[in-house]
Write an enzyme that holds these catalytic residues in place. Structure first.
Site, PDB file in Angstrom:
ATOM      1  N   TYR A 198       0.889  -1.092  -0.099  1.00 37.17           N
ATOM      2  CA  TYR A 198      -0.060  -0.077   0.032  1.00 37.17           C
ATOM      3  C   TYR A 198       0.883   1.091  -0.137  1.00 37.17           C
ATOM      4  O   TYR A 198       0.395   2.303  -0.389  1.00 37.17           O
ATOM      5  CB  TYR A 198      -0.866   0.150   1.330  1.00 37.17           C
ATOM      6  CG  TYR A 198      -2.014  -1.109   1.176  1.00 37.17           C
ATOM      7  CD1 TYR A 198      -2.308  -1.789  -0.168  1.00 37.17           C
ATOM      8  CD2 TYR A 198      -2.854  -1.176   2.075  1.00 37.17           C
ATOM      9  CE1 TYR A 198      -3.518  -2.666   0.082  1.00 37.17           C
ATOM     10  CE2 TYR A 198      -3.781  -2.229   2.235  1.00 37.17           C
ATOM     11  CZ  TYR A 198      -3.980  -2.906   1.091  1.00 37.17           C
ATOM     12  OH  TYR A 198      -4.943  -3.725   1.083  1.00 37.17           O
ATOM     13  N   LYS A 234       3.508 -15.215   1.622  1.00 39.70           N
ATOM     14  CA  LYS A 234       3.527 -15.952   0.483  1.00 39.70           C
ATOM     15  C   LYS A 234       4.936 -16.161  -0.053  1.00 39.70           C
ATOM     16  O   LYS A 234       5.366 -15.752  -1.121  1.00 39.70           O
ATOM     17  CB  LYS A 234       2.606 -15.341  -0.724  1.00 39.70           C
ATOM     18  CG  LYS A 234       0.999 -15.276  -0.271  1.00 39.70           C
ATOM     19  CD  LYS A 234       0.405 -16.460  -0.794  1.00 39.70           C
ATOM     20  CE  LYS A 234       0.327 -16.655  -2.386  1.00 39.70           C
ATOM     21  NZ  LYS A 234      -0.299 -18.108  -2.885  1.00 39.70           N
ATOM     22  N   ASP A 273      -2.637 -17.851   1.486  1.00 35.29           N
ATOM     23  CA  ASP A 273      -4.070 -18.279   1.020  1.00 35.29           C
ATOM     24  C   ASP A 273      -4.488 -19.618   1.874  1.00 35.29           C
ATOM     25  O   ASP A 273      -5.666 -19.669   2.175  1.00 35.29           O
ATOM     26  CB  ASP A 273      -3.915 -18.984  -0.492  1.00 35.29           C
ATOM     27  CG  ASP A 273      -2.501 -19.961  -0.715  1.00 35.29           C
ATOM     28  OD1 ASP A 273      -1.753 -19.784   0.193  1.00 35.29           O
ATOM     29  OD2 ASP A 273      -2.393 -20.400  -1.612  1.00 35.29           O
ATOM     30  N   ASP A 302      -5.104  -6.916   5.763  1.00 34.84           N
ATOM     31  CA  ASP A 302      -6.367  -6.200   5.344  1.00 34.84           C
ATOM     32  C   ASP A 302      -7.379  -7.424   5.143  1.00 34.84           C
ATOM     33  O   ASP A 302      -8.620  -7.542   5.559  1.00 34.84           O
ATOM     34  CB  ASP A 302      -6.026  -5.449   4.107  1.00 34.84           C
ATOM     35  CG  ASP A 302      -7.147  -4.352   4.085  1.00 34.84           C
ATOM     36  OD1 ASP A 302      -8.043  -4.245   4.876  1.00 34.84           O
ATOM     37  OD2 ASP A 302      -6.861  -3.845   3.091  1.00 34.84           O
ATOM     38  N   ASP A 336     -10.797  -8.861   7.781  1.00 39.91           N
ATOM     39  CA  ASP A 336     -12.090  -8.773   7.580  1.00 39.91           C
ATOM     40  C   ASP A 336     -12.708 -10.424   7.632  1.00 39.91           C
ATOM     41  O   ASP A 336     -13.905 -10.479   8.003  1.00 39.91           O
ATOM     42  CB  ASP A 336     -12.179  -8.010   6.288  1.00 39.91           C
ATOM     43  CG  ASP A 336     -12.401  -6.859   6.319  1.00 39.91           C
ATOM     44  OD1 ASP A 336     -11.688  -6.202   7.355  1.00 39.91           O
ATOM     45  OD2 ASP A 336     -12.514  -6.080   5.445  1.00 39.91           O
TER      46      ASP A 336
END
Ligand code: NAD
Length: 370
Positions: free
Chosen positions: A143, A194, A226, A250, A254
């Site tokens: 980001y 990852k 994942d 992020d 959620d």
């Protein structure tokens, strides 16, 4: 002498002032009944600060934030300010606070209150007793990484670029937060990235291993992001602390949020680096926004903000017993069937914002007397 804890309350916009008013009542109760001393200051942020000062975070407010032991934020934003330039939007005040206080660690607990297990999107037995803490890196990664942008190639095709980048020091400081917190909990850290397809992920994994050597009593496992998403909805109770970067955090936080039901129940914390005096800045806020659709109607659920205050008591003010008292009171009030609109279930008793605050205070009284 009893320590006085300095709190800066920034109620913000929309339902922010309504839910923060309930936190003030809880703080006053703790002073009267438990002798915990607070020096509480209140100021504007977001849209209310734009209206008063022409910008979403006044310099004076920032100075107060820097001096406080903990900052409590309600929520910012609303349709009134939505069309303004980015730096004049309410959210810019929040981002400025996070940036100025270098709040690099975002803590999102996913705690399933027993009376709300039916509200989860998963089967009750998967979430009953759930207590996970997600530690997300907040100021680095894709980001913020450079280069970034959208460019037009000679062929006329356009190309969008973002860069995932982490340095050893950035990884070390967030890993220390996760290991320290795991030490206060069940002693397990799951680090998620990852590394199979990203060099930044491989560095993350290697450097977390380095930090882990300083915490021989904490169990560390690595899990690809994942798979971590999959495991969160398959068997979430296997996790204690999940340590992850800005992007994956992020998403994963959620996903974890929905395990526990409503937005109106979710607290969060952002922790900063220690300054030269050894003081770490910290801001506590509900995950939800300013809910303009119900603002001013005494309908908002104050629990997320009250639980954020409980986190402040635990992580910044070293008042673990009081944090637990609040959490237990919330649990008992829910068990007694009281519900604001957002968590309403058939057969339960509807209460408004003040009514939920009243009930939590009454329950704190009862628990304290027992
Ligand atoms: P929101 O979280 O404000 O509301 C989403 C829905 O959940 C609404 O229907 C709302 O009524 C409900 N809701 C939220 N909190 C609740 C509570 N405590 N009790 C009962 N119901 C609740 O998200 P949104 O509608 O996407 O955004 C509204 C404004 O809030 C926007 O301006 C947005 O930018 C801002 N926002 C601010 C923050 C923050 O301050 N940290 C976070 C998210 C959104």
């Amino acid at each position: 002498m009893t320590k006085t804890h300095s709190l800066l309350m920034l109620p913000g916009d929309g339902i922010g002032p309504e839910v923060m008013a309930q936190v003030r009542r809880v703080a006053d109760w703790l002073t009267t009944n438990r002798g915990i001393q607070f020096a509480i200051d209140e100021d504007l942020v977001g849209g209310s600060a734009i209206d008063a000062h022409g910008k979403p975070l006044h310099d004076e407010t920032l100075d107060k934030a820097k001096a406080a032991d903990a900052i409590l934020l309600g929520a910012v934003g609303g349709p009134k300010w939505a069309g303004s330039e980015y730096h004049l939007r309410p959210e810019a005040g929040l981002l400025a606070l996070r940036k100025e206080l270098v709040m690099f660690a975002n803590l999102r607990p996913a705690l399933c209150f027993e009376p709300l297990v039916e509200a989860s999107s998963l089967k009750p037995d998967l979430v009953s007793g759930l207590d996970i803490l997600i530690v997300r890196e907040l100021v680095g990664g894709v980001y913020f990484g450079e280069p970034r942008g959208i460019e037009t190639l000679p062929s006329g095709e356009r190309r969008g670029i973002n860069t995932q980048v982490y340095t050893t020091s950035e990884i070390h400081r967030i890993a220390h937060v996760a290991f320290d917190l795991a030490g206060k909990r069940r002693g397990k850290v799951t680090s998620s990235e990852k590394h199979n397809v990203m060099e930044s992920g491989l560095l993350w994994k290697e450097e977390v291993d380095v930090v882990a050597q300083q915490y021989p009593n904490i169990e560390l496992e690595h899990m690809l992001a994942d798979n971590c998403g999959m495991q969160l909805v398959r068997a979430p109770k296997q996790f204690d602390v999940i340590l992850t970067d800005n992007l994956f955090g992020d998403l994963l936080s959620d996903v974890a949020a929905m395990l526990t039901g409503s937005l109106g129940m979710l607290p969060s914390a952002s922790l900063g680096a220690k300054d030269e005096n050894g003081k770490a800045h910290a801001m506590y806020e509900p995950v939800h926004g300013s809910a303009p659709d119900i603002a001013g109607e005494n309908k908002a659920n104050p629990i997320a903000t009250i639980l954020s205050f409980a986190m402040a008591l635990r992580y910044s003010l070293e008042q673990e017993a009081e944090a637990r008292l609040i959490e237990e009171a919330v649990n008992n009030v829910l068990a007694a069937g009281l519900r604001t609109g957002d968590i309403m279930q058939p057969g339960m008793t509807p209460v408004n914002t003040d009514g939920m605050g009243d009930a939590i205070l009454r329950e704190m009284e009862t628990l304290s007397a027992a």
